[in-house]
Design a protein around this motif. Structure first.
Motif, PDB file in Angstrom:
ATOM      1  N   ALA A 199       0.830  -1.207   0.000  1.00 14.81           N
ATOM      2  CA  ALA A 199       0.000   0.000   0.000  1.00 14.81           C
ATOM      3  C   ALA A 199       0.864   1.257   0.000  1.00 14.81           C
ATOM      4  CB  ALA A 199      -0.938  -0.014   1.211  1.00 14.81           C
ATOM      5  N   ALA A 200       1.979   1.216   0.702  1.00 17.28           N
ATOM      6  CA  ALA A 200       2.886   2.377   0.728  1.00 17.28           C
ATOM      7  C   ALA A 200       3.499   2.635  -0.651  1.00 17.28           C
ATOM      8  CB  ALA A 200       3.985   2.163   1.760  1.00 17.28           C
ATOM      9  N   LYS A 201       3.712   1.574  -1.426  1.00 14.04           N
ATOM     10  CA  LYS A 201       4.247   1.760  -2.775  1.00 14.04           C
ATOM     11  C   LYS A 201       3.177   2.322  -3.717  1.00 14.04           C
ATOM     12  CE  LYS A 201       7.812  -1.812  -2.584  1.00 14.04           C
ATOM     13  NZ  LYS A 201       7.743  -2.060  -1.147  1.00 14.04           N
ATOM     14  N   LEU A 202       1.937   1.971  -3.457  1.00 14.01           N
ATOM     15  CA  LEU A 202       0.844   2.437  -4.316  1.00 14.01           C
ATOM     16  C   LEU A 202       0.373   3.838  -3.961  1.00 14.01           C
ATOM     17  CD1 LEU A 202      -1.197  -0.874  -4.441  1.00 14.01           C
ATOM     18  CD2 LEU A 202       0.148   0.127  -6.293  1.00 14.01           C
ATOM     19  N   TRP A 203       0.298   4.120  -2.680  1.00 11.96           N
ATOM     20  CA  TRP A 203      -0.224   5.395  -2.212  1.00 11.96           C
ATOM     21  C   TRP A 203       0.712   5.999  -1.155  1.00 11.96           C
ATOM     22  CZ3 TRP A 203      -3.536   0.982  -1.882  1.00 11.96           C
ATOM     23  CH2 TRP A 203      -4.369   0.837  -2.977  1.00 11.96           C
ATOM     24  N   PRO A 204       1.827   6.598  -1.582  1.00 10.51           N
ATOM     25  CA  PRO A 204       2.752   7.198  -0.613  1.00 10.51           C
ATOM     26  C   PRO A 204       2.054   8.288   0.199  1.00 10.51           C
ATOM     27  CG  PRO A 204       3.718   7.139  -2.810  1.00 10.51           C
ATOM     28  CD  PRO A 204       2.286   6.747  -2.951  1.00 10.51           C
ATOM     29  N   LEU A 205       2.468   8.425   1.455  1.00 10.16           N
ATOM     30  CA  LEU A 205       1.803   9.353   2.361  1.00 10.16           C
ATOM     31  C   LEU A 205       2.248  10.801   2.167  1.00 10.16           C
ATOM     32  CD1 LEU A 205       1.855   7.189   5.608  1.00 10.16           C
ATOM     33  CD2 LEU A 205      -0.042   7.556   4.027  1.00 10.16           C
ATOM     34  N   SER A 206       3.458  11.016   1.685  1.00  6.50           N
ATOM     35  CA  SER A 206       3.945  12.386   1.530  1.00  6.50           C
ATOM     36  C   SER A 206       4.696  12.538   0.209  1.00  6.50           C
ATOM     37  CB  SER A 206       4.862  12.757   2.704  1.00  6.50           C
ATOM     38  OG  SER A 206       6.023  11.952   2.681  1.00  6.50           O
ATOM     39  N   LEU A 241      14.137   5.264  -6.145  1.00 10.47           N
ATOM     40  CA  LEU A 241      14.561   3.885  -5.885  1.00 10.47           C
ATOM     41  C   LEU A 241      14.170   2.958  -7.028  1.00 10.47           C
ATOM     42  CD1 LEU A 241      13.790   3.437  -2.083  1.00 10.47           C
ATOM     43  CD2 LEU A 241      16.021   3.381  -3.189  1.00 10.47           C
ATOM     44  N   PHE A 242      12.947   3.088  -7.512  1.00 15.05           N
ATOM     45  CA  PHE A 242      12.497   2.186  -8.576  1.00 15.05           C
ATOM     46  C   PHE A 242      13.151   2.491  -9.915  1.00 15.05           C
ATOM     47  CE2 PHE A 242       9.537   0.505  -5.569  1.00 15.05           C
ATOM     48  CZ  PHE A 242       9.369  -0.794  -6.001  1.00 15.05           C
ATOM     49  N   VAL A 243      13.652   3.714 -10.100  1.00 12.52           N
ATOM     50  CA  VAL A 243      14.460   3.995 -11.290  1.00 12.52           C
ATOM     51  C   VAL A 243      15.745   3.172 -11.212  1.00 12.52           C
ATOM     52  CG1 VAL A 243      15.840   5.778 -12.443  1.00 12.52           C
ATOM     53  CG2 VAL A 243      13.484   6.267 -11.757  1.00 12.52           C
ATOM     54  N   GLN A 244      16.363   3.140 -10.020  1.00 10.18           N
ATOM     55  CA  GLN A 244      17.574   2.328  -9.840  1.00 10.18           C
ATOM     56  C   GLN A 244      17.258   0.844  -9.980  1.00 10.18           C
ATOM     57  OE1 GLN A 244      18.867   3.428  -5.918  1.00 10.18           O
ATOM     58  NE2 GLN A 244      20.357   4.897  -6.704  1.00 10.18           N
ATOM     59  N   PHE A 245      16.147   0.410  -9.400  1.00 14.74           N
ATOM     60  CA  PHE A 245      15.778  -1.009  -9.456  1.00 14.74           C
ATOM     61  C   PHE A 245      15.526  -1.452 -10.898  1.00 14.74           C
ATOM     62  CE2 PHE A 245      13.746  -0.709  -4.944  1.00 14.74           C
ATOM     63  CZ  PHE A 245      15.004  -0.608  -4.384  1.00 14.74           C
ATOM     64  N   MET A 251       7.812   3.405 -13.087  1.00 15.17           N
ATOM     65  CA  MET A 251       6.502   3.640 -12.451  1.00 15.17           C
ATOM     66  C   MET A 251       5.631   2.388 -12.527  1.00 15.17           C
ATOM     67  SD  MET A 251       6.537   6.465 -10.982  1.00 15.17           S
ATOM     68  CE  MET A 251       4.860   6.342 -10.466  1.00 15.17           C
ATOM     69  N   ASN A 252       5.643   1.704 -13.663  1.00 14.60           N
ATOM     70  CA  ASN A 252       4.880   0.459 -13.793  1.00 14.60           C
ATOM     71  C   ASN A 252       5.454  -0.626 -12.885  1.00 14.60           C
ATOM     72  OD1 ASN A 252       3.167   1.578 -15.667  1.00 14.60           O
ATOM     73  ND2 ASN A 252       4.303   0.797 -17.417  1.00 14.60           N
ATOM     74  N   TYR A 253       6.770  -0.635 -12.762  1.00 12.08           N
ATOM     75  CA  TYR A 253       7.452  -1.592 -11.890  1.00 12.08           C
ATOM     76  C   TYR A 253       7.018  -1.374 -10.437  1.00 12.08           C
ATOM     77  CZ  TYR A 253      11.550  -4.296 -10.233  1.00 12.08           C
ATOM     78  OH  TYR A 253      12.385  -5.214  -9.658  1.00 12.08           O
ATOM     79  N   GLN A 254       7.019  -0.120 -10.008  1.00 10.24           N
ATOM     80  CA  GLN A 254       6.598   0.211  -8.640  1.00 10.24           C
ATOM     81  C   GLN A 254       5.140  -0.175  -8.415  1.00 10.24           C
ATOM     82  OE1 GLN A 254       7.301   4.300  -7.544  1.00 10.24           O
ATOM     83  NE2 GLN A 254       5.947   4.191  -5.786  1.00 10.24           N
ATOM     84  N   THR A 255       4.287   0.112  -9.364  1.00 13.19           N
ATOM     85  CA  THR A 255       2.869  -0.216  -9.239  1.00 13.19           C
ATOM     86  C   THR A 255       2.656  -1.725  -9.200  1.00 13.19           C
ATOM     87  OG1 THR A 255       2.308   1.810 -10.421  1.00 13.19           O
ATOM     88  CG2 THR A 255       0.597   0.126 -10.287  1.00 13.19           C
ATOM     89  N   THR A 256       3.346  -2.446 -10.054  1.00 12.14           N
ATOM     90  CA  THR A 256       3.211  -3.909 -10.091  1.00 12.14           C
ATOM     91  C   THR A 256       3.673  -4.541  -8.784  1.00 12.14           C
ATOM     92  OG1 THR A 256       3.554  -3.898 -12.479  1.00 12.14           O
ATOM     93  CG2 THR A 256       3.873  -5.994 -11.347  1.00 12.14           C
ATOM     94  N   VAL A 257       4.828  -4.108  -8.285  1.00  8.60           N
ATOM     95  CA  VAL A 257       5.336  -4.649  -7.020  1.00  8.60           C
ATOM     96  C   VAL A 257       4.390  -4.283  -5.877  1.00  8.60           C
ATOM     97  CG1 VAL A 257       7.217  -4.480  -5.328  1.00  8.60           C
ATOM     98  CG2 VAL A 257       7.743  -4.740  -7.748  1.00  8.60           C
ATOM     99  N   GLY A 258       3.877  -3.069  -5.896  1.00  9.75           N
ATOM    100  CA  GLY A 258       2.939  -2.646  -4.853  1.00  9.75           C
ATOM    101  C   GLY A 258       1.673  -3.489  -4.829  1.00  9.75           C
ATOM    102  N   TRP A 259       1.068  -3.701  -6.001  1.00 11.35           N
ATOM    103  CA  TRP A 259      -0.149  -4.523  -6.054  1.00 11.35           C
ATOM    104  C   TRP A 259       0.129  -5.971  -5.674  1.00 11.35           C
ATOM    105  CZ3 TRP A 259      -4.792  -2.994  -5.518  1.00 11.35           C
ATOM    106  CH2 TRP A 259      -5.213  -1.759  -5.989  1.00 11.35           C
ATOM    107  N   LEU A 260       1.264  -6.486  -6.123  1.00 10.84           N
ATOM    108  CA  LEU A 260       1.617  -7.867  -5.789  1.00 10.84           C
ATOM    109  C   LEU A 260       1.795  -8.024  -4.283  1.00 10.84           C
ATOM    110  CD1 LEU A 260       2.302 -10.702  -6.829  1.00 10.84           C
ATOM    111  CD2 LEU A 260       4.661  -9.965  -7.015  1.00 10.84           C
ATOM    112  N   GLU A 261       2.499  -7.096  -3.660  1.00 10.11           N
ATOM    113  CA  GLU A 261       2.686  -7.170  -2.207  1.00 10.11           C
ATOM    114  C   GLU A 261       1.361  -7.004  -1.472  1.00 10.11           C
ATOM    115  OE1 GLU A 261       5.593  -4.249  -1.100  1.00 10.11           O
ATOM    116  OE2 GLU A 261       7.264  -5.574  -1.565  1.00 10.11           O
ATOM    117  N   LEU A 262       0.542  -6.063  -1.904  1.00 14.96           N
ATOM    118  CA  LEU A 262      -0.741  -5.816  -1.239  1.00 14.96           C
ATOM    119  C   LEU A 262      -1.653  -7.031  -1.326  1.00 14.96           C
ATOM    120  CD1 LEU A 262      -2.736  -3.835   0.155  1.00 14.96           C
ATOM    121  CD2 LEU A 262      -3.463  -3.162  -2.140  1.00 14.96           C
ATOM    122  N   LEU A 263      -1.860  -7.539  -2.519  1.00 15.86           N
ATOM    123  CA  LEU A 263      -2.788  -8.668  -2.704  1.00 15.86           C
ATOM    124  C   LEU A 263      -2.254  -9.959  -2.087  1.00 15.86           C
ATOM    125  CD1 LEU A 263      -3.992  -7.958  -6.342  1.00 15.86           C
ATOM    126  CD2 LEU A 263      -5.200  -7.498  -4.200  1.00 15.86           C
TER     127      LEU A 263
END
Length: 159
Positions: free
Chosen positions: A21-28, A38-42, A58-70
């Motif tokens: 969730a933090a990867k999908l919706w950062p708080l700040s 970080l995900f540019v480096q990754f 950006m797609n990488y971050q979103t994919t990892v975020g959804w995978l971790e969340l679900l």
């Protein structure tokens, strides 16, 4: 003992759900910018880059975020078969994270959270396998009441 592993599974699943969730919706805004950097480096050291595929950060971050969340939610709250599948996905994700951090030559203290999560995921998988082995073992231990076919013929001939 089973209660300890249920608690560990729920806590670990909740941890992954929160990190996803933090990867999908950062708080700040600063956190969001740091995550993007970080995900540019990754993406630069993505394992499939050897085969010519490099993901958009950006797609990488979103994919990892959804995978971790679900996968985290399924691990914590799902039925046993989905818990095993989510454990597999999260294990592969942690192996990829360790590979990525090693390729970036990050210090060991940066790798420790991924290593601990991988170890806990493997522990849960081993315990799940042991529980299933015990269930199968219970069914296999029952002795057959029937005699072998040749023993039945001998005993019927003796009558």
């Amino acid at each position: 003992m089973a209660l300890v592993f249920v608690a560990l599974r729920v806590l670990l699943g909740g941890f992954f759900a929160l990190t996803g969730a933090a990867k999908l919706w950062p708080l700040s805004a600063p956190e969001s910018e740091q995550m993007k950097a970080l995900f540019v480096q990754f993406a630069e050291v993505f394992p499939l880059k050897l085969f010519g595929y490099q993901p958009d950060p950006m797609n990488y971050q979103t994919t990892v975020g959804w995978l971790e969340l679900l996968a985290g939610l399924l691990m914590a709250l799902g039925p046993p078969i989905l818990q095993e599948i989510s454990n597999l996905f999260l294990t592969l994700l942690m192996m990829g994270a360790i590979f990525t951090l090693a390729c970036l030559k990050e210090c060991l203290s940066t790798c420790i959270p991924a290593i601990i999560c991988l170890g806990l995921l493997r522990l849960l998988d081993i315990c799940q396998s042991l529980v299933q082995t015990k269930k199968v073992g219970r069914y296999c231990r029952k002795k057959s009441v029937l005699k072998k076919p040749w023993e039945q013929r001998v005993s019927s001939c003796q009558l």
